[in-house]
Motif scaffolding. Structure first.
Motif, PDB file in Angstrom:
ATOM      1  N   LYS A 140       0.835  -1.341  -0.112  1.00 37.29           N
ATOM      2  CA  LYS A 140       0.096   0.055  -0.015  1.00 37.29           C
ATOM      3  C   LYS A 140       0.983   1.267   0.021  1.00 37.29           C
ATOM      4  N   TRP A 152       1.052   4.318  -2.870  1.00 36.97           N
ATOM      5  CA  TRP A 152       0.899   5.802  -2.765  1.00 36.97           C
ATOM      6  C   TRP A 152       1.855   6.782  -3.520  1.00 36.97           C
ATOM      7  N   GLN A 156      -5.568   9.741  -8.065  1.00 34.25           N
ATOM      8  CA  GLN A 156      -5.584  10.023  -6.848  1.00 34.25           C
ATOM      9  C   GLN A 156      -5.397   9.077  -5.909  1.00 34.25           C
ATOM     10  N   MET A 157      -5.426   7.712  -6.314  1.00 32.02           N
ATOM     11  CA  MET A 157      -4.975   6.705  -5.505  1.00 32.02           C
ATOM     12  C   MET A 157      -3.356   6.633  -5.139  1.00 32.02           C
ATOM     13  N   ALA A 217      -3.588  14.273   0.535  1.00 36.48           N
ATOM     14  CA  ALA A 217      -4.059  12.939   0.849  1.00 36.48           C
ATOM     15  C   ALA A 217      -4.931  12.630   1.928  1.00 36.48           C
ATOM     16  N   THR A 218      -4.771  13.717   3.107  1.00 38.46           N
ATOM     17  CA  THR A 218      -5.652  13.509   4.448  1.00 38.46           C
ATOM     18  C   THR A 218      -7.120  13.729   3.739  1.00 38.46           C
ATOM     19  N   GLU A 271      -8.442  12.885   1.049  1.00 39.86           N
ATOM     20  CA  GLU A 271      -8.910  11.972   0.052  1.00 39.86           C
ATOM     21  C   GLU A 271      -8.837  10.691   0.711  1.00 39.86           C
ATOM     22  N   THR A 272      -8.239  10.277   1.740  1.00 32.28           N
ATOM     23  CA  THR A 272      -8.148   9.021   2.223  1.00 32.28           C
ATOM     24  C   THR A 272      -7.989   8.906   3.688  1.00 32.28           C
ATOM     25  N   SER A 273      -8.684   8.005   4.220  1.00 28.89           N
ATOM     26  CA  SER A 273      -8.785   8.083   5.830  1.00 28.89           C
ATOM     27  C   SER A 273      -7.366   7.572   6.274  1.00 28.89           C
ATOM     28  N   ASP A 274      -6.442   6.796   5.404  1.00 34.90           N
ATOM     29  CA  ASP A 274      -5.186   6.427   6.061  1.00 34.90           C
ATOM     30  C   ASP A 274      -4.269   7.510   6.512  1.00 34.90           C
ATOM     31  N   GLU A 314      -5.171  10.170   8.216  1.00 35.11           N
ATOM     32  CA  GLU A 314      -6.050  11.054   9.224  1.00 35.11           C
ATOM     33  C   GLU A 314      -5.285  11.202  10.380  1.00 35.11           C
TER      34      GLU A 314
END
Length: 441
Positions: free
Chosen positions: A178, A182, A189-190, A229-230, A232-235, A237
């Motif tokens: 993962k 990134w 966006q992924m 990125a924060t 766009e994705t919860s990873d 946060e």
């Protein structure tokens, strides 16, 4: 092969000068065939890739040797003997012995290099960062190490011959892939930390695809990329990036960022501190400070290099800095394919650079998972900030207790735009290049 295309390819090959510059013939006019132009662009990319890989010896497998008498440090871990550079007190460490352990640790760091044949950067026909993206790649590696520390832990190791055999190993394998995804070379966006994202963010400051960056500029791009990125994705946060201002870390600003979620929660901190340790050359009184930083558990590395050549420093032995070199040009890997190959994202051959050849402009990175980690780090780093036998007025950077907006006259340390000095062109001075291996003495 088309005869005209073959002829033009020969002309391109003849355009490589002795100093490494590549000169290209002018287009013949509006009647130039689009397919021919595209093919010519690919030839240019391949020639640059061949030149860099040959120039820096990165396509040659190197055997790594070490001094038997000196400890080897890698991002806070010591191998052989453990000596604390801050107080020169010898400390025994039974857990971290042996060069094989060092090699496993080094190989587990994520290696991000020049790539070719990726989707064109926005608004251009550039499909490779070969020759100009080395500082961006170094910054990506610094950030990748922070993410490894956050999601996998500093003690995580990658073993290419081992398949996951339990739940933890499977979870680590998923997170490993993962993190690499990134940084995938795609505008998707992924892949929020891709070179496409960083170049796009740089355009806001007037940069164009193909422009060079200094370490301070890259630090701010990394912060912007993580902030995006924060959203766009919860990873992301539970992560935040703080970039020091004029070599000053305002602790209340840091706390405000880390407590932004409220309700007593705390975001893990990636702290980036751009510094300039000299005018044209590194002021060598700071050499012990730099190695001391790399011995701290919180350190995630240093991006900088030597003039016109960016590197990612992760450790040292004696007066040599151990680094990962982004200049090896590799084929793009589609990281969104199932079981994509991982080998090109890990380097097996450590290299070193004499501290005296390091450029004075660099950016030091730290990772603090908790508030307690931050407090301990602020306390522990104090003895490493001031060069030995020097006055206290000249620390590498300082901590201020308040917020930056409340300080009327903070200490000012000039960090000029050094993008041209650090990654200026493809024609590095051969006298500056050092591909020396570790030597057994």
């Amino acid at each position: 092969m088309n005869t005209d295309y073959f002829t033009r390819s020969k002309r391109l090959l003849s355009g490589i000068r002795e100093d490494g510059r590549i000169t290209f013939p002018q287009a013949r006019g509006a009647e130039e065939d689009n397919e021919l132009a595209e093919g010519e662009g690919k030839v240019k990319t391949k020639l640059l890739a061949m030149w860099y890989n040959m120039k820096y010896g990165l396509n040659v497998k190197m055997k790594t040797n070490f001094s038997r008498d000196s400890p080897v440090w890698l991002l806070g871990r010591c191998y052989h003997r453990k000596t604390d550079p801050c107080d020169e007190q010898l400390v025994s460490d039974e857990k971290e012995e042996g060069i094989e352990s060092f090699k496993s640790d080094f190989m587990s760091r994520i290696w991000l290099t020049y790539r070719k044949e990726f989707p064109s950067l926005d608004g251009s026909n550039i499909s490779s960062d070969c020759g100009w993206g080395c500082m961006l790649r170094s910054g990506q590696m610094l950030l990748a190490q922070a993410l490894v520390s956050h999601f996998l832990g500093r003690g995580w190791r990658w073993d290419p011959n081992q398949r996951p055999s339990n739940e933890k190993q499977y979870r680590d394998a998923v997170n490993h892939r993962k993190i690499i995804k990134w940084f995938g070379d795609t505008p998707s966006q992924m892949s929020p930390l891709s070179i496409h994202t960083l170049v796009s963010l740089g355009e806001v400051s007037g940069k164009k695809p193909g422009d060079w960056y200094g370490p301070g500029s890259v630090a701010h791009l990394l912060k912007k990329a993580v902030d995006m990125a924060t959203r766009e994705t919860s990873d992301f946060e539970q992560l935040t990036v703080y970039v020091a201002q004029d070599c000053a870390v305002y602790l209340q600003d840091v706390i405000d960022q880390c407590e932004a979620n409220g309700k007593g929660s705390w975001k893990s901190l990636i702290l980036l501190i751009p510094v300039r340790l000299g005018a044209e050359k590194l002021n060598y009184i700071y050499a012990p400070c730099l190695t001391a930083m790399l011995s701290l558990d919180n350190c995630i590395g240093i991006i900088g290099g030597r003039p016109k050549h960016s590197l990612y420093f992760v450790g040292f032995q004696d007066d040599k800095l151990i680094h990962l070199d982004p200049h090896y040009c590799q084929e793009m890997v589609d990281v969104w394919k199932a079981e994509f190959p991982l080998s090109s994202f890990h380097c097996r051959s450590p290299r070193k650079l004499n501290l005296s050849k390091m450029d004075p402009s660099c950016c030091i990175g730290f990772y603090c998972q908790t508030k307690d980690d931050l407090e301990k780090f602020v306390q522990n780093v104090q003895t490493c900030l001031i060069p030995p036998h020097e006055k206290a007025e000249y620390p590498m950077f300082i901590f201020c207790s308040g917020r930056s907006r409340d300080v009327m006259s903070a200490p000012k340390f000039c960090i000029p735009d050094d993008s041209i000095r650090l990654a200026d062109s493809v024609h590095d001075s051969e006298d500056d290049f050092e591909s020396e291996e570790f030597e057994v003495v």
